[in-house]
Structures are given as C-alpha cells and as structure tokens.
Design an enzyme around this catalytic site. Structure first.
Site, short mmCIF file in Angstrom:
data_model
loop_
_atom_site.label_atom_id
_atom_site.label_comp_id
_atom_site.label_asym_id
_atom_site.label_seq_id
_atom_site.Cartn_x
_atom_site.Cartn_y
_atom_site.Cartn_z
N PHE A 518 -69.54 -26.79 49.18
CA PHE A 518 -68.31 -27.27 50.03
C PHE A 518 -67.11 -26.24 49.32
O PHE A 518 -66.18 -26.21 50.12
CB PHE A 518 -68.04 -28.63 49.84
CG PHE A 518 -68.97 -29.66 50.03
CD1 PHE A 518 -68.78 -30.55 51.07
CD2 PHE A 518 -70.31 -29.59 49.52
CE1 PHE A 518 -69.56 -31.14 51.60
CE2 PHE A 518 -71.01 -30.69 50.02
CZ PHE A 518 -70.76 -31.39 51.13
N PRO A 520 -64.84 -24.91 45.59
CA PRO A 520 -64.81 -24.85 44.09
C PRO A 520 -64.54 -26.35 43.52
O PRO A 520 -64.21 -27.19 44.31
CB PRO A 520 -63.49 -24.23 43.52
CG PRO A 520 -62.75 -24.16 45.00
CD PRO A 520 -63.61 -24.38 46.32
N VAL A 521 -65.19 -26.55 42.31
CA VAL A 521 -64.99 -27.97 41.59
C VAL A 521 -64.18 -27.57 40.46
O VAL A 521 -64.38 -26.86 39.56
CB VAL A 521 -66.20 -28.36 41.08
CG1 VAL A 521 -66.28 -29.80 40.65
CG2 VAL A 521 -67.01 -28.49 42.52
N ASP A 632 -80.95 -34.06 49.59
CA ASP A 632 -80.81 -32.76 49.09
C ASP A 632 -80.65 -32.93 47.41
O ASP A 632 -79.99 -32.62 46.59
CB ASP A 632 -79.42 -32.07 49.21
CG ASP A 632 -79.40 -30.50 48.99
OD1 ASP A 632 -78.24 -30.00 48.90
OD2 ASP A 632 -80.48 -29.97 48.59
#
Ligand SMILES: *[C@@H]1O[C@H](CO)[C@@H](O)[C@H](O)[C@H]1NC(C)=O
Ligand SMILES: *[C@@H]1O[C@H](CO)[C@@H](O)[C@H](O)[C@H]1NC(C)=O
Ligand SMILES: *[C@@H]1O[C@H](CO)[C@@H](O)[C@H](O)[C@H]1NC(C)=O
Ligand SMILES: *[C@@H]1O[C@H](CO)[C@@H](O)[C@H](O)[C@H]1NC(C)=O
Ligand SMILES: *[C@@H]1O[C@H](CO)[C@@H](O)[C@H](O)[C@H]1NC(C)=O
Ligand SMILES: *[C@@H]1O[C@H](CO)[C@@H](O)[C@H](O)[C@H]1NC(C)=O
Ligand SMILES: *[C@@H]1O[C@H](CO)[C@@H](O)[C@H](O)[C@H]1NC(C)=O
Ligand SMILES: *[C@@H]1O[C@H](CO)[C@@H](O)[C@H](O)[C@H]1NC(C)=O
Length: 817
Positions: A518, A520-521, A632
């Site tokens: 989705f 960056p974290v 997933d």
C-alpha cells in the site's frame, strides 16, 4: 529530386525484398534462403529459418510455429552441425538435394536421398501447413521429408516408428541441453520385438515403457487428459509399424516433446493465446521405472510408496534383499510347472494391470481369449496371456513366454492379465489387486490445473488492463468514502496528522520500517511513549479505496491476541494513514529465512508461532462476529511482537462471509503465488480452506526454513510442498527440518506439525481440515488421516513453461493488486 527517387527506389527494393522473403513457402532448384530469411507455410502456421536456441551462438536451421512465442523449435535440420556465423544458406541444389552451406563449407548438412533423380523444374521443396518440409518430384512423389527425421518433438500427423520396407526407424530424441539441439541421452520409439510397444530409452537401456497399444491407449500410460482434443493411433501392417496422433479440436493444439530429462511432455496452447505452456507432463512415479521390481513381480504405488509383490506362486529370488526393499532381483516360480497335462496348471486373473514387457510376447489378432488360454495351457514356456485390444469386450491374443517383466497396478486404465500358476496354487478364481493408484488421477488434475493457468493468465491480463482505469476514477469519490468510513466506525480513534508527523520526525527515512503493498510503513513514538507502526497509504497507490476501507472496517472490529491491533486512523488531504501497535520483531520471514536470525528461533518458539497463527486464523474463520477469509496469508504478513507472539496482519484483501456462506468466487485473483491453493489460483474460488492451504505452506516454511518461492528440488522437480510430501511418503519427514533445529527439537512434535502442514496443503479443499481441527491436531488431540497429494507439488510444470514461469506469475499477480 534524384535523392527522392533514390529513396523511393530503395524503399521499393526493401518492400520487394520483404515481400519475397516472407511469402515464400517453397524453394525451386537453385533457389535458396539466407540466414535472416524464412520460408512460411501457405497459411502462415509454420516457419523455417535460422535461429539460435537458448544461449547458443550457433545458427541452426529450424522449424517453429510462426505465431507462437517464445520461439519453440519443433524440428532442427543441422542439429549436430551448427553454422558458426550468419553466413548460413539453405539451398535446393542442382542435384535436387537440400543443403545447408556456410561460406566455403558446402556440406554443413544435406537431406539424404538414396535415389538419383533426373533433375528438372518439377522438383521443389515446400513447407506444408502440417509442419512437414517435403522435397517432391512432381506433385506426389516424395523424395525426402522432415517428418521422417523427427527431433525432440512429435507433431500431429508425424509417424513415430518403423517403415519396414525401407528399414527407416523414426525416433524422437531429446536435445542435449536447452542450448544444444544435438541428440541427447533420451530417445523414444517403437520396439519391434514381440508385440510392438513404445519405449523411452536412456542410451541403449529402456528407461520406461510407454507400453503396448490396447486399442484405447498405451497400457499403463494413459493419454486421457487430451483425449477429446486428439486421436491417437497405433498401426501395425506388413509395411509399417507406427504411432501417430491427430488433432481433432483445433481450439487446443498440443505437440509432444521428449524433454531433456526423458519425460514426455505435451506442450499446448489455445488458438486465442500465442504463448505455450506445458500442460501435461506425465509425472512418473517409481513404479514407472523399467523393471523396478525385477521379474515376475508387480509394482504398486499404494499409499504413494512403491511396493513390489511377487506374482502368486512366485517367491523372491533373494529374500534377504527383498525384505529390505531391494527388489530388482525379482521373483522365481515356487514350483516348477509340470508340462503337458491339462490339470497341472491354471490361470489367475490380475485386474487393472499395466501389461508386462511385450518384447517376450507373441500376438495374434484373430484369436479370442479362450483360444488364447488354450494355446498358453499347451505350451510349457507360456507364462501368461491377455487381450490385445480391450475395446468391445476385448479381442486378439497376447502370449508371454518366460519371465514377466515390468508390471504395475494402474486402476482405471489397467487391463486384465492372466498368469499361469500350478493347479495346487489355484485356490482363487481371480486376484483383485487393491484399488489404489489414485495418483494417475492426481496427475491429470495437475494437468487440468495447468490448463487453468491459461485462464488465470487471461483474467490477470484483463485485470491489468481494466483495473487501473477503475482506480483512476477513485480520487473523486474519496471524500465521500472517508466520511462514510468514519461514521461506520465511530469507535475507532481518529489521530491528528500533526501528532503523527511529530511521532515520526516528519516521516523521516530513519523511521521507515519498510514498504508494504500500500505504501511505506513508519515507526512512531507517541507523546505518552507508546510505540506505533504507521502505514501511510501513498497517493499514487492504485490499491484502491475498497481495500483501504476493507482493512479499516474489518480490523477495527477484530480483537485477538494473534491479530495485529489497529489503534486508529488518520485522514489527511488525499492520504490515508493507519496506526497499529508496533511489532519490535518485525515479521516471521525476517527470522526464519535469515541464516543467523533463524538460529534464534528454536523449535519451541516455532511451535508456539504455528499454534498462535492457527488460533488467530480460527478466530477469523469462526470465532469473530464476522467470518473472514484473509486471502493473503504469508510469512511476511505474520508479525512478531516483543515476546515472539505472532500477529496476523494486512487485511487489505480479506473478505467477509455472511451467515452460512462457505465459498465465493472472484475474477480478480489477488494474493501471493505459492500461498494460493489451486482452486483459487485457477478458478478464483476461495473459502476458509484457501487460508488453510496458505497456513499449511507457512507451517512447512517454518519447519524447513525454506521459502516456498525460492525452493526447487530440481532433481525430482518438486517445489517445497512436493519435496515435503516426497519425504513424507518415503518415511523420512525429519529430512525437511531446518538444520538449525536438529539438536533441540522433539521429533514427534515436528513430525506431527509436518503432518498437519501436509494435510492443510492437500489438493482438494474438502480434504483439508478446518482450523478448529487443525488446532486439535497440532495439540495431538485428534487423529491425523494420511495426507493426499498437495496442490501444486510439482515445480516442473511452471518452471519449464518458459512463458509462464513462477516468477512471472507472481509478478503479474502483484501488479494486479
Ligand atoms: C541450376 O544451376 C546450375 C549451375 O548454375 C545449372 O547448370 C542448372 O541448369 C540449374 N538448374 C535449374 C533447374 O535451373
Ligand atoms: C563463416 O564461416 C565460414 C566457415 O566456418 C567461413 O568460410 C566464412 O568465411 C565465414 N563468413 C563470415 C562472414 O565470417
Ligand atoms: C521432370 O522429370 C520427371 C521424371 O523424373 C517427369 O515425369 C516430368 O515430366 C519432368 N517434368 C518436366 C517439367 O520436365
Ligand atoms: C522377511 O520378513 C518376513 C516378515 O517380515 C519374515 O517372516 C522372513 O523370515 C524374512 N525373511 C528373511 C530372509 O529375512
Ligand atoms: C485337455 O483338455 C482338452 C479339452 O479341454 C482335451 O481335448 C485334451 O484331450 C486334454 N488333454 C489331456 C492331456 O488331458
Ligand atoms: C485331471 O483330469 C482327469 C481327466 O483327465 C480327471 O479325472 C481329474 O479329476 C482331473 N483332476 C483335477 C484335479 O482336476
Ligand atoms: C492366429 O490364429 C488363427 C486361429 O488360431 C490362425 O489361423 C492364424 O494362423 C494365426 N495367425 C498368426 C499370425 O499366427
Ligand atoms: C511354445 O512357444 C514357443 C514360442 O512360440 C515355441 O518356440 C515353442 O516351440 C513352443 N513349445 C511347444 C511345446 O509348443
């Protein structure tokens, strides 16, 4: 002005050249084509020209399907003698012989013709739409044809076998390597001894008997999966003995190739797709090895382990060896038969058999089974008999003399075999060998699954073309979704963007933990000292709002020790941020696949992690208010907290099921290759059991320390699942174990976990246990059934299909997300 004319003239020459170089399908005497030019058959199906296979630098004159990518050579002329530069020329010379010339070397290759012909204009060489390159004199008289000299590929209509008049034996022979089309180790052809049969040879020894023809198929080598699309025939006349097939249904074209390792593969493609794919490789098992059990003994793959048994009234020749599964000595008669009397012997019927090697047999087309028995009774050295043709109740007679070699049990496709025994042994009328050998079915299913991949690939292409357009429209609707979201989940705390900026030092790169699908974290520290992980959904992400919403709504409602906890969310301009509890130990893959870190994770930890994931999954499937399919699950989505407690994360692809819904279908297949069960990858059907499959893969990864995607046992062409299964059936499951685990594990627990893992990755969803059973099984509180074959256990089909390798597969799936 003159310049323009020059240009136009050159253009004209070029067009003329292109026209002549692409439209030719034949060569007349003294005509030739150079390297770079090709001959194309009338309807544009086949093409002949120079090419370099694989990484080879040599130039070979080959033939391929014109519209098929990648270029797949089905025939090579100068397979032993490449041209070493681009000077190669194919010419029909003045003697009416096709030759390949290179510079001064006029004899790279030539079509051999024994007869001397009077050369005039009626001789020409033509590439036909069947893939036959024929040298003709006049309209019908064939001087030479490429169909008489097969390489590794059998095309529809090509005859494999003997011309008894000329003595020409047409055999298929493997390439030496992917770069070298020269004759390799393996060949396949018709063995004329006794009742003719098709064999695959390794050098001069038989590797495998495809077998004798029983009217429907080769005994013991069913060609069923493609049966509706093709007609197979085996012809025995005074002049010829050959095997051939024709395509009936042109929607699917297949050619049969003898692979580098001596496997017969069907390379198939549909008329809509120009990519080839290995659809059906007759995955051989141990019982297929020629004479695996020695003489007078039957091989049976019961329980997926080969087992040899002597025929009734026979005993092992070397009992000590036999007892330790060393079977090649075979069996010998217990009592020597006394000859010449009716009542000294009788016959036992063995059902569902691959008939013994027919090289020691005699056949008679007109005799029936009764006459067949009478002849065998009378002749002392006759040891057994069977029908030649099993159609219409059976006809013809096959008689064996001496030792019976290379028999196996094949349920469904086997046939009756009558074995002579002394009457003292004759206390049965027939021997029914237990029905086992479901393996053939599995093979076919594997074949069908591969077909499914075609469909899958098409759908993915569709998604890739259409999906981005849908996503592009998304930003306009964003604000609406935000407000709806917040209304739906009032109890989810909303963080102020400035707080997050402060917590992450303005999203500094030092705080970056990683990059998800989705965006960056980041790691952040809130004012009260609490550490959090902040997932920033980037503006450019084409992940779509649906997934975001999905994740927020779902996970906000879920509370479980083994699920990652969502603390809140934040909406800032076009951006969406999710705040999770921080996981100091990152994810499972960070540990188990790393050489040094994996040493830190002993068996106790690993078994706790397995149990934890199982509980988290059970909660998702059954115990939460919603029924959730994660879709997933993979090691990188299993996060580990400070105490190494696993937490399932990333619910972007999860789906909820209502009340008693158990299965759903999607056209948009998302997930990660390797973790997807066959029914999902192929048909888009997902259910709780798809998560169970992924969970099984994770168990095997945790135990073996091998990645599902990186692991390939090339010796047996198996992926991790197949490898684990093979070790299981060979009764050495602990071989799978990560070497770091050896000293400190409790082998019974490890074996149980492997067992559960194998049960979870079984081919059919209905065979896989549900998560509540899995938890009981892991604790040892439930009996474990024998696992059946896993889905996708052979790495081969996907690895050898160069157009759809496993890497590309995962790539496309990722892109589709
Ligand atoms: C082919 O070429 C040779 C030598 O150039 C010539 O003798 C012969 O007549 C030609 N044959 C035909 C059929 O054109
Ligand atoms: C190509 O190779 C042949 C023989 O190997 C040689 O006679 C010829 O001169 C070479 N041609 C070129 C263009 O290098
Ligand atoms: C070419 O030779 C064949 C015999 O070899 C003969 O039947 C045919 O009529 C000849 N054709 C021409 C065009 O001369
Ligand atoms: C082989 O094993 C069977 C039982 O498993 C035993 O009865 C027999 O004595 C053994 N034979 C030899 C030669 O070891
Ligand atoms: C064996 O049986 C057949 C009939 O089934 C009979 O004609 C023949 O004489 C018998 N031969 C002997 C040696 O008994
Ligand atoms: C063997 O055949 C004889 C006649 O040829 C018959 O009388 C006898 O009963 C038979 N024995 C057996 C065991 O069938
Ligand atoms: C086959 O059997 C029939 C009847 O027994 C016999 O007439 C024929 O000669 C046999 N054919 C061959 C090729 O042995
Ligand atoms: C049995 O059959 C074999 C093979 O056809 C033949 O060589 C042999 O002579 C026959 N024996 C008798 C006793 O008919």
């Amino acid at each position: 002005m003159t310049h323009t004319i020059k240009v136009l003239f050159r253009l004209f020459i070029l067009i003329f050249y292109m026209r002549t170089s692409t439209s030719l399908d034949s060569l007349a005497v003294n005509q030739s084509i150079r390297d770079g030019q090709t001959l194309v058959s009338a309807n544009g199906i086949f093409e002949i020209g120079f090419f370099s296979p694989g990484n080879s630098k040599g130039r070979y004159l080959g033939m391929w399907y014109k519209n098929l990518t990648p270029l797949t050579a089905v025939w090579v002329a100068n397979r032993e003698t490449p041209v070493h530069n681009n000077s190669g020329v194919l010419k029909l010379n003045e003697n009416g012989v096709l030759v390949i010339l290179s510079g001064a070397n006029s004899n790279v290759w030539s079509s051999k013709i024994s007869e001397t012909v009077f050369v005039n204009n009626s001789i020409n060489a033509q590439l036909l739409d069947t893939g036959n390159f024929v040298l003709k004199n006049g309209k019908d008289y064939i001087l030479w044809q490429s169909f008489d000299y097969p390489c590794d590929t059998l095309l529809p209509g090509m005859k494999l076998g003997w011309n008894l008049v000329t003595g020409l034996n047409k055999i298929q022979s493997s390439w030496k390597s992917t770069d070298d089309p020269a004759k390799g180790e393996y060949s396949s052809g018709v063995d004329l001894r006794g009742y003719p049969q098709v064999v695959i040879m390794k050098g001069s020894a038989i590797k495998l008997r495809v077998g004798s023809w029983n009217g429907r198929s080769f005994t013991g080598y069913p060609t069923q999966p493609l049966k509706e699309k093709q007609i197979f025939e085996f012809v025995i006349t005074d002049k010829e003995v050959y095997h051939r097939y024709e395509v009936v249904d042109r929607s699917m074209i297949c050619v049969y190739r003898l692979s580098l390792t001596g496997n017969l593969q069907a390379l198939c493609w549909t008329s809509h797709s120009s990519s080839r794919i290995v659809i059906y490789t007759d995955a051989e098992d141990s019982c297929d090895n020629y004479a695996m059990c020695g003489a007078n003994s039957i091989c049976n793959m019961d329980g997926n382990v080969p087992k040899c048994e002597c025929l009734k009234s026979y005993v092992p020749k070397f009992p000590e060896q036999w007892n330790i599964s060393y079977w090649s000595g075979g069996c010998v008669p217990k009592i020597e038969l006394v000859c010449g009397n009716n009542n000294t012997s009788g016959f036992l019927r063995y059902k569902e058999m691959k008939l013994p090697d027919t090289s020691s047999s005699l056949y008679n087309k007109t005799m029936n089974l009764v006459e067949c028995q009478r002849v065998c009774t009378k002749n002392c050295s006759c040891t057994g008999y069977a029908n030649m043709d099993i159609r219409n109740g059976g006809s013809g007679c096959l008689l064996w003399f001496g030792d019976l070699v290379d028999m196996r049990v094949i349920s469904q496709w086997g046939q009756d075999l009558f074995i002579k025994v002394p009457s003292s042994e004759l206390d049965y009328i027939s021997v029914d060998v237990p029905r086992s050998m479901k393996k053939r079915l599995v093979r076919i299913t594997v074949g069908l699954i591969t077909v499914g991949f075609l469909t899958c690939a098409c759908i993915i292409i569709f998604i890739r073309k259409v999906a981005p357009r849908l996503y592009r429209r998304a930003p306009f609707q964003k604000r609406q979704v935000y407000s709806r979201l917040i209304k739906e989940d009032m109890d989810l705390p909303i963080f102020d963007f400035s707080i997050l900026v402060k917590a992450t030092y303005n999203f500094s790169s030092t705080n970056k933990l990683g990059e998800g699908g989705f965006g960056p974290v980041y790691k952040g520290t809130l004012v009260d000292g609490k550490e959090v992980a902040i997932k920033r959904h980037s503006k450019v992400s084409d992940q779509g709002l649906e997934e975001f919403k999905n994740e927020v709504v779902l996970i906000a409602k879920l509370q479980h020790r083994n699920l990652v906890k969502l603390l809140g969310c934040c909406i800032h301009r076009e951006e969406m941020l999710l705040i999770y509890e921080y996981m100091p130990n990152k994810s499972l893959d960070y540990f188990i696949f790393d050489e040094t870190r994996s040493k830190l994770l002993g068996w106790t930890h690993r078994s706790h992690i397995i149990a934890g994931i199982a509980r988290g999954l059970l909660y998702l499937h059954q115990d939460s208010r919603l029924r959730i399919i994660h879709r997933d699950l993979k090691t990188s989505n299993i996060l580990l907290d400070a105490h190494m407690i696993p937490k399932i994360s990333d619910f972007g692809l999860a789906r909820t099921f209502g009340g008693d819904q158990v299965e759903a279908k999607t056209k948009k297949m998302v997930g990660t290759y390797g973790y997807m069960p066959p029914e999902y990858a192929v048909h888009g059907r997902y259910s709780m059991k798809s998560d169970v499959f992924s969970f099984g893969v994770i168990i095997l990864e945790i135990i073996s320390g091998n990645k599902i995607k990186g692991f390939y046992d090339s010796e047996n062409s198996l992926n991790l699942l197949g490898y684990a299964w093979r070790l299981w059936i060979e009764n050495m499951p602990l071989e799978l174990l990560d070497t770091h685990l050896f000293e400190m594990c409790i082998s019974s627990e490890v074996i149980r976990s492997i067992h559960v893992g194998l049960l979870c990755v079984q081919q059919k969803p209905e065979d896989r246990p549900d998560m509540s059973s899995v938890i009981l099984m892991l604790k040892g509180e439930k009996l474990l059934p024998q696992p059946k074959a896993p889905g996708f256990y052979s790495g081969k089909s996907s690895l050898e299909a160069t157009s759809l390798s496993s890497n590309q597969m995962s790539l496309t799936i990722f892109e589709a997300r």
